[in-house]
Design a protein around this motif. Structure first.
Motif, short mmCIF file in Angstrom:
data_model
loop_
_atom_site.label_atom_id
_atom_site.label_comp_id
_atom_site.label_asym_id
_atom_site.label_seq_id
_atom_site.Cartn_x
_atom_site.Cartn_y
_atom_site.Cartn_z
N PRO A 187 38.35 46.98 31.12
CA PRO A 187 38.60 45.66 30.54
C PRO A 187 38.08 44.53 31.42
O PRO A 187 37.61 44.76 32.53
N ALA A 188 38.16 43.31 30.88
CA ALA A 188 37.69 42.12 31.60
C ALA A 188 38.38 41.99 32.96
O ALA A 188 39.58 42.22 33.07
N ALA A 189 37.59 41.63 33.95
CA ALA A 189 38.09 41.34 35.30
C ALA A 189 38.84 42.51 35.95
O ALA A 189 39.71 42.31 36.78
N SER A 190 38.46 43.73 35.56
CA SER A 190 39.11 44.90 36.17
C SER A 190 38.52 45.21 37.54
O SER A 190 39.05 46.04 38.27
N GLY A 191 37.41 44.58 37.85
CA GLY A 191 36.74 44.84 39.13
C GLY A 191 35.53 45.73 38.96
O GLY A 191 34.86 46.10 39.92
N LYS A 192 35.19 46.07 37.70
CA LYS A 192 34.09 47.01 37.48
C LYS A 192 32.74 46.46 37.90
O LYS A 192 31.88 47.22 38.34
N GLY A 193 32.57 45.14 37.79
CA GLY A 193 31.29 44.53 38.17
C GLY A 193 31.05 44.64 39.68
O GLY A 193 30.00 45.11 40.12
N THR A 194 32.06 44.25 40.44
CA THR A 194 31.97 44.31 41.91
C THR A 194 31.77 45.76 42.34
O THR A 194 30.94 46.07 43.20
N LEU A 195 32.53 46.63 41.74
CA LEU A 195 32.47 48.06 42.07
C LEU A 195 31.08 48.63 41.73
O LEU A 195 30.49 49.37 42.53
N SER A 196 30.55 48.25 40.58
CA SER A 196 29.25 48.77 40.16
C SER A 196 28.14 48.34 41.12
O SER A 196 27.28 49.13 41.48
N LYS A 197 28.20 47.07 41.51
CA LYS A 197 27.17 46.56 42.44
C LYS A 197 27.23 47.32 43.76
O LYS A 197 26.21 47.72 44.31
N ALA A 198 28.46 47.51 44.26
CA ALA A 198 28.62 48.18 45.56
C ALA A 198 28.17 49.63 45.50
O ALA A 198 27.49 50.13 46.40
N VAL A 199 28.51 50.31 44.41
CA VAL A 199 28.14 51.71 44.25
C VAL A 199 26.61 51.84 44.11
O VAL A 199 25.99 52.72 44.71
N ALA A 200 26.00 50.94 43.34
CA ALA A 200 24.54 50.97 43.16
C ALA A 200 23.86 50.75 44.51
O ALA A 200 22.91 51.47 44.86
N ALA A 201 24.37 49.80 45.29
CA ALA A 201 23.77 49.53 46.61
C ALA A 201 23.93 50.75 47.52
O ALA A 201 23.01 51.13 48.23
N HIS A 202 25.09 51.37 47.46
CA HIS A 202 25.36 52.53 48.32
C HIS A 202 24.37 53.68 48.07
O HIS A 202 23.86 54.28 49.00
N PHE A 203 24.10 53.96 46.79
CA PHE A 203 23.24 55.10 46.46
C PHE A 203 21.78 54.71 46.23
O PHE A 203 20.94 55.55 45.97
N GLY A 204 21.50 53.39 46.26
CA GLY A 204 20.13 52.94 45.97
C GLY A 204 19.78 53.09 44.49
O GLY A 204 18.63 53.28 44.12
#
Ligand code: DC
Length: 205
Positions: free
Chosen positions: A10-27
């Motif tokens: 849902p909105a503002a669940s933190g998925k955006g921040t989490l997605s960015k961090a995970v993408a950066a971690h794995f390239g």
């Protein structure tokens, strides 16, 4: 190789921040699919017809810096309930998901409709109050005048609309790993998500 991580919630669940961090971690590449609906919502607020706006979505609109307002979020949630709008955006999202090198997509229906074959599916939640507090602080930092109560009411209204719609409603895929971030810091949530992804990546080698 392609490897898709679907992150819904849902909105503002933190998925955006989490997605960015995970993408950066794995390239991996990252696509915030909410931005597609926000861009369509923005064009509709400016007088466009929703289905046409989705079919001819313009790069300039996606790059606008006023897509993160409450007004655009509401317009996005409304256009997102139109089946032909969603249909117009499917191919782009699926092609992104299957690009080589890995992709993270976050949204509402990634694990259920866009990428039911995703290698990893996460469903991120947090209590309504915590989500509202996070969004309130974000909006306040950007200089928007609002109150916690107003933000909470907006989130609840949007989640209710996103969950109740007939086409691709917000709901966890049956095989999604649920991540409740109510009592987690961003770092804790990222660590957990990375562990889930590493396990799947390991299983493929
Ligand atoms: O993730 P967001 O808050 O930026 O999304 C804005 C709206 O777009 C959301 O209320 C519902 C819609 N949306 C959707 O229906 N499906 C997606 N995959 C992403 C967003």
């Amino acid at each position: 190789m392609s490897f898709t991580v679907a992150i819904d919630g849902p909105a503002a669940s933190g998925k955006g921040t989490l997605s960015k961090a995970v993408a950066a971690h794995f390239g991996f590449a990252h696509l915030d699919t909410g931005l597609l609906y926000r861009a369509v919502g923005r064009e509709v607020l400016d007088g466009a017809e929703p289905v046409e706006a989705a079919r001819e979505l313009r790069k300039e609109t996606l790059e606008r810096d006023d897509l993160r307002t409450a007004e655009v979020a509401e317009a996005a949630s409304k256009v997102a309930a139109i089946a032909q709008v969603r249909e117009a955006l499917v191919d782009f999202q699926r092609a992104f998901a299957r690009r080589s090198g890995g992709a993270v997509l976050d949204g509402r229906d990634i694990g259920t409709v866009i990428c039911p074959e995703a290698e990893v599916k996460l469903f991120v939640t947090a209590s309504d109050e915590v989500r509202a507090e996070r969004r309130f602080l974000e909006l306040e930092a950007k200089g928007f005048q609002t109150t916690r109560a107003e933000v909470l009411a907006d989130l609840r209204e949007r989640d209710a609309r996103d969950s109740a719609r007939a086409t691709a409603p917000l709901k966890p895929a049956e095989d999604a790993v649920k991540l409740d971030t109510t009592e987690m810091s961003i770092d804790q949530a990222v660590t957990r998500a990375v562990a889930v992804i590493e396990e799947r990546l390991g299983g493929r080698e």
